[in-house]
Design an enzyme around this catalytic site. Structure first.
Site, PDB file in Angstrom:
ATOM      1  N   GLY A 154      25.638  44.753  43.060  1.00  0.00           N
ATOM      2  CA  GLY A 154      26.873  44.326  42.421  1.00  0.00           C
ATOM      3  C   GLY A 154      26.982  42.819  42.424  1.00  0.00           C
ATOM      4  O   GLY A 154      27.052  42.199  43.490  1.00  0.00           O
TER       5      GLY A 154
ATOM      6  N   THR B 189      32.429  39.198  40.535  1.00  0.00           N
ATOM      7  CA  THR B 189      33.103  38.056  41.153  1.00  0.00           C
ATOM      8  C   THR B 189      32.791  37.942  42.632  1.00  0.00           C
ATOM      9  O   THR B 189      32.455  36.863  43.129  1.00  0.00           O
ATOM     10  CB  THR B 189      34.632  38.193  40.958  1.00  0.00           C
ATOM     11  OG1 THR B 189      34.912  38.251  39.560  1.00  0.00           O
ATOM     12  CG2 THR B 189      35.367  37.027  41.577  1.00  0.00           C
TER      13      THR B 189
ATOM     14  N   ARG C 263      24.250  45.562  36.593  1.00  0.00           N
ATOM     15  CA  ARG C 263      24.038  46.228  35.305  1.00  0.00           C
ATOM     16  C   ARG C 263      23.395  45.309  34.264  1.00  0.00           C
ATOM     17  O   ARG C 263      22.587  45.750  33.458  1.00  0.00           O
ATOM     18  CB  ARG C 263      25.371  46.764  34.772  1.00  0.00           C
ATOM     19  CG  ARG C 263      25.801  48.052  35.437  1.00  0.00           C
ATOM     20  CD  ARG C 263      27.084  48.598  34.836  1.00  0.00           C
ATOM     21  NE  ARG C 263      28.233  47.758  35.175  1.00  0.00           N
ATOM     22  CZ  ARG C 263      29.487  48.072  34.891  1.00  0.00           C
ATOM     23  NH1 ARG C 263      29.749  49.195  34.244  1.00  0.00           N
ATOM     24  NH2 ARG C 263      30.484  47.288  35.233  1.00  0.00           N
TER      25      ARG C 263
ATOM     26  N   GLU D 160      35.250  45.326  56.442  1.00  0.00           N
ATOM     27  CA  GLU D 160      36.385  44.403  56.536  1.00  0.00           C
ATOM     28  C   GLU D 160      36.925  44.020  55.164  1.00  0.00           C
ATOM     29  O   GLU D 160      38.136  43.916  54.956  1.00  0.00           O
ATOM     30  CB  GLU D 160      35.971  43.146  57.304  1.00  0.00           C
ATOM     31  CG  GLU D 160      37.084  42.140  57.506  1.00  0.00           C
ATOM     32  CD  GLU D 160      38.157  42.623  58.471  1.00  0.00           C
ATOM     33  OE1 GLU D 160      39.321  42.740  58.026  1.00  0.00           O
ATOM     34  OE2 GLU D 160      37.834  42.902  59.639  1.00  0.00           O
TER      35      GLU D 160
ATOM     36  N   LYS E  17      43.757  51.590  51.233  1.00  0.00           N
ATOM     37  CA  LYS E  17      43.681  50.634  52.336  1.00  0.00           C
ATOM     38  C   LYS E  17      44.476  51.119  53.546  1.00  0.00           C
ATOM     39  O   LYS E  17      44.019  50.996  54.690  1.00  0.00           O
ATOM     40  CB  LYS E  17      44.201  49.273  51.867  1.00  0.00           C
ATOM     41  CG  LYS E  17      43.404  48.672  50.720  1.00  0.00           C
ATOM     42  CD  LYS E  17      44.107  47.464  50.122  1.00  0.00           C
ATOM     43  CE  LYS E  17      43.389  46.947  48.895  1.00  0.00           C
ATOM     44  NZ  LYS E  17      44.124  45.833  48.238  1.00  0.00           N
TER      45      LYS E  17
END
Length: 429
Positions: A11, A14, A46, A131, A207
């Site tokens: 990945g 950003t 990708r 984390e 979360k």
């Protein structure tokens, strides 16, 4: 020569690009604190041709993401793909199954499959760190696992979604309505093109499920979560809350009183509460321990820098040899806590009714409250002649069991006087 910690990165959005920039920029500092260098060996994304603002020519490119987990020159796989299932979960399973450590920012995957992945990590005796999956760069998981480890946690709650917080605080500052501010949040990149997971509370719930597991030594149980988002909140609700001395925030709250209670819901927060001043795309988590008291963790909940910081902090821990149980205790020791009901919980409630402007409506609502045993603290009626004569009726109740409010709404269900379903928000106390 000290062997570097070798990582593969899946990945390159950003956050992925941010991880590379951070490792480059602070390489010597990171190596000193980790006790050895941390080096990227291979990557996968990708689109190989996309310009991400970092030099990827140094790394081996794998077109098959799962190949990262099988490389002999990789110690840890960093998963930044996202999604609760699919390729991200396949990669995570294969990485742990092949004896590779795993660092992930994937809160959905951990909320739905965290117990399985933690057990696999324990069996392989490798690290599983997440984390970055909760509150971006805020070290709240480390705070729970390490800083507050000696405490019995009484409850944990906070603002866990920056998109919702931006929308609500902007509505508060400008008086604009939800739909208008949502469009602005999308234009600024704070909200996705499909914002459903954010505005309906699902992201915050993922979360909260992870925080609750660590806080209460319990198995992750996302299915037991009560979830309500912010899409029904109007500018009028923001204004009424302000008149009462409150702001509205989407709050995730968990405690262990009579079972595991987990809820994400918009709440009225007193102006003197630490969470009331948290605005914009910021996250904040409050932990209440029996010896440490109230601890507040606050900071950027998303973005390339903060999230990359959390990812690399996990890598530093792994480089130092920290491969303890992912949820603080071994999976076998985590309790499958019974879901706590909410009916007995005592709270003050804010109720907003949208009703037809005709005689007898207020008496009907008041009678339902009386018959259900709900004590009304204050009542405000606001006409809206520009919208077919509809009226907003706002009530704030005295403290009482939530089941009483639920009963009152059941008595009003189907009433032709109500033009839409009532909105209920609790007052954070």
């Amino acid at each position: 020569m000290v062997q570097p910690l070798r990582i593969a990165l899946a990945g390159l959005g950003t956050v992925g690009a941010g991880v590379i920039r951070l490792l480059d920029t602070n390489a010597s500092l990171i190596a000193a604190r980790a006790g050895r260098p941390i080096e990227v060996v291979a990557v996968c994304a990708r689109d190989r041709s996309k310009d991400r603002g970092v030099d990827l020519s140094r790394y081996i490119w794998e077109d098959d993401m799962t190949a990262l987990a099988a490389r002999d020159d990789v110690d840890v796989v960093v998963e930044l793909v996202g999604g609760s299932d699919g390729s991200a979960l396949t990669l995570a399973r294969r990485a742990l199954g092949n004896g590779r450590g795993l660092v992930t920012a994937n809160k959905a995957m951990m909320a739905h499959h965290g117990m399985e992945l933690a057990a696999a990590a324990e069996e392989a005796r490798v690290a599983l760190k997440f984390e970055a999956a909760v509150a971006g760069g805020i070290p709240v998981i480390k705070g729970l696992r390490e800083g507050a480890a000696a405490n019995a946690v009484l409850r944990i709650y906070g603002i866990l979604n920056g998109t919702c917080n931006y929308i609500l605080s902007t509505m508060e500052d400008t008086g604009r309505d939800f739909g208008d501010v949502l469009k602005e949040a999308q234009a600024l990149g704070y909200a996705e093109a499909d914002p459903t997971f954010d505005i309906e509370g699902v992201d915050a719930a993922h979360k909260l499920a992870l925080l609750a597991s660590i806080a209460f030594d319990s198995r992750v149980d996302f299915s037991a979560m009560e979830v309500e988002g912010i899409s029904r909140i109007r500018a009028a609700d923001i204004a009424q809350a302000a008149a009462l001395g409150y702001v509205i925030r989407l709050i995730g709250l968990a405690d262990c009183d009579g079972g595991l209670f987990q809820r994400v819901q918009p709440c009225l927060v007193p102006r003197d509460h630490p969470l009331a001043s948290v605005d914009g795309p910021t996250n904040a988590v409050v932990l209440e321990g029996n010896f440490c008291g109230r601890l507040l963790f606050q900071g950027a909940g998303a973005g390339d820098g903060p999230t990359a910081s959390a990812v690399v902090a996990d890598l530093i821990d792994i480089a130092r040899g920290d491969a303890g149980p992912p949820f603080s205790m071994p999976v076998a020791a985590l309790q499958p806590l019974e879901r706590a009901g909410s009916g007995h919980r005592l709270a003050r409630s804010y109720l907003r009714f949208t009703v037809a402007d005709r005689p007898g409506v207020l008496a009907e609502i008041s009678a339902a409250m009386r018959d259900a045993g709900v004590s009304i603290e204050s009542l405000i009626q606001q006409g809206r002649p520009e919208e077919n004569g509809e009226v907003l009726v706002v009530m704030v109740t005295h403290e009482g069991p939530e089941s009483a409010v639920t009963r009152a709404l059941e008595l009003l269900d189907g009433s032709p006087s109500l033009t839409e379903a009532p909105l209920v928000m609790r007052l954070l106390g």
